[in-house]
Scaffold this motif. Structure first.
Motif, PDB file in Angstrom:
ATOM      1  N   HIS A  89      18.927 -75.199   5.133  1.00 26.10           N
ATOM      2  CA  HIS A  89      19.452 -75.962   4.012  1.00 26.10           C
ATOM      3  C   HIS A  89      20.664 -75.241   3.442  1.00 26.10           C
ATOM      4  N   SER A  90      21.675 -76.014   3.069  1.00 29.37           N
ATOM      5  CA  SER A  90      22.836 -75.439   2.404  1.00 29.37           C
ATOM      6  C   SER A  90      22.422 -74.992   1.013  1.00 29.37           C
ATOM      7  N   PRO A  91      23.076 -73.973   0.511  1.00 25.37           N
ATOM      8  CA  PRO A  91      22.777 -73.567  -0.868  1.00 25.37           C
ATOM      9  C   PRO A  91      23.187 -74.684  -1.826  1.00 25.37           C
ATOM     10  N   LEU A  92      22.602 -74.665  -2.996  1.00 26.57           N
ATOM     11  CA  LEU A  92      22.930 -75.676  -3.996  1.00 26.57           C
ATOM     12  C   LEU A  92      24.246 -75.328  -4.682  1.00 26.57           C
ATOM     13  N   PRO A  93      25.016 -76.342  -5.084  1.00 27.61           N
ATOM     14  CA  PRO A  93      26.236 -76.043  -5.830  1.00 27.61           C
ATOM     15  C   PRO A  93      25.856 -75.464  -7.192  1.00 27.61           C
ATOM     16  N   ASN A 134      23.997 -81.632  -7.203  1.00 28.61           N
ATOM     17  CA  ASN A 134      23.326 -81.779  -5.912  1.00 28.61           C
ATOM     18  C   ASN A 134      23.660 -83.122  -5.277  1.00 28.61           C
ATOM     19  N   GLN A 135      23.705 -84.178  -6.086  1.00 27.41           N
ATOM     20  CA  GLN A 135      24.052 -85.504  -5.562  1.00 27.41           C
ATOM     21  C   GLN A 135      25.468 -85.509  -5.004  1.00 27.41           C
ATOM     22  N   VAL A 136      26.396 -84.884  -5.712  1.00 25.19           N
ATOM     23  CA  VAL A 136      27.777 -84.823  -5.228  1.00 25.19           C
ATOM     24  C   VAL A 136      27.822 -84.066  -3.903  1.00 25.19           C
ATOM     25  N   ALA A 137      27.096 -82.956  -3.813  1.00 23.40           N
ATOM     26  CA  ALA A 137      27.102 -82.136  -2.600  1.00 23.40           C
ATOM     27  C   ALA A 137      26.554 -82.893  -1.393  1.00 23.40           C
ATOM     28  N   ASN A 196      34.453 -72.483  -4.913  1.00 22.48           N
ATOM     29  CA  ASN A 196      34.149 -71.891  -3.608  1.00 22.48           C
ATOM     30  C   ASN A 196      33.052 -72.668  -2.883  1.00 22.48           C
ATOM     31  N   TYR A 197      32.052 -73.114  -3.619  1.00 22.69           N
ATOM     32  CA  TYR A 197      30.957 -73.860  -3.003  1.00 22.69           C
ATOM     33  C   TYR A 197      31.501 -75.069  -2.262  1.00 22.69           C
ATOM     34  N   PHE A 198      32.310 -75.875  -2.933  1.00 27.36           N
ATOM     35  CA  PHE A 198      32.802 -77.095  -2.300  1.00 27.36           C
ATOM     36  C   PHE A 198      33.844 -76.818  -1.221  1.00 27.36           C
ATOM     37  N   GLN A 199      34.512 -75.705  -1.261  1.00 30.18           N
ATOM     38  CA  GLN A 199      35.448 -75.342  -0.195  1.00 30.18           C
ATOM     39  C   GLN A 199      34.707 -74.854   1.041  1.00 30.18           C
TER      40      GLN A 199
END
Length: 111
Positions: free
Chosen positions: A3-7, A32-35, A106-109
């Protein structure tokens, strides 16, 4: 399955809202929904920013409504607490407080 980490909820918002864990949870659910959506990283960051701003404005509206309800009771301590919460929620709405959060960017990048 990995699982990816949560934003992350921006650190400044976590600090401001530390007494309101339910509010932090609501922000986390929105992030989380956006991610989970399939969009580009820059679009996700933009959507996350809009979502955070909208949710924070909702917190401010809720705090204002709580203050109005408490004012009718004439309970000075409750009114003082509600005023403090309304001020805090209003401060959290100021984008400059949280907009440049590196961990969120950084999370979204990276994900």
């Amino acid at each position: 399955m990995t699982h990816s980490p949560l934003p992350p909820v921006p650190k400044k918002l976590q600090e401001l809202l530390h007494s309101y864990s339910g509010h932090i949870d609501r922000l986390q659910k929105q992030l989380n929904q956006v991610a989970e959506e399939s969009r580009s990283a820059s679009t996700k960051l933009e959507v996350a920013t809009w979502m955070l701003q909208g949710q924070l404005e909702e917190f401010a509206r809720e705090a204002k409504a709580e203050l109005e309800a408490v004012e009718a009771t004439k309970d000075a301590d409750a009114i003082a607490g509600a005023r403090e919460k309304e001020l805090l929620m209003s401060r959290a709405c100021w984008k400059h407080v949280w907009l440049g959060d590196e961990a969120l960017c950084n999370y979204f990048q990276q994900n």
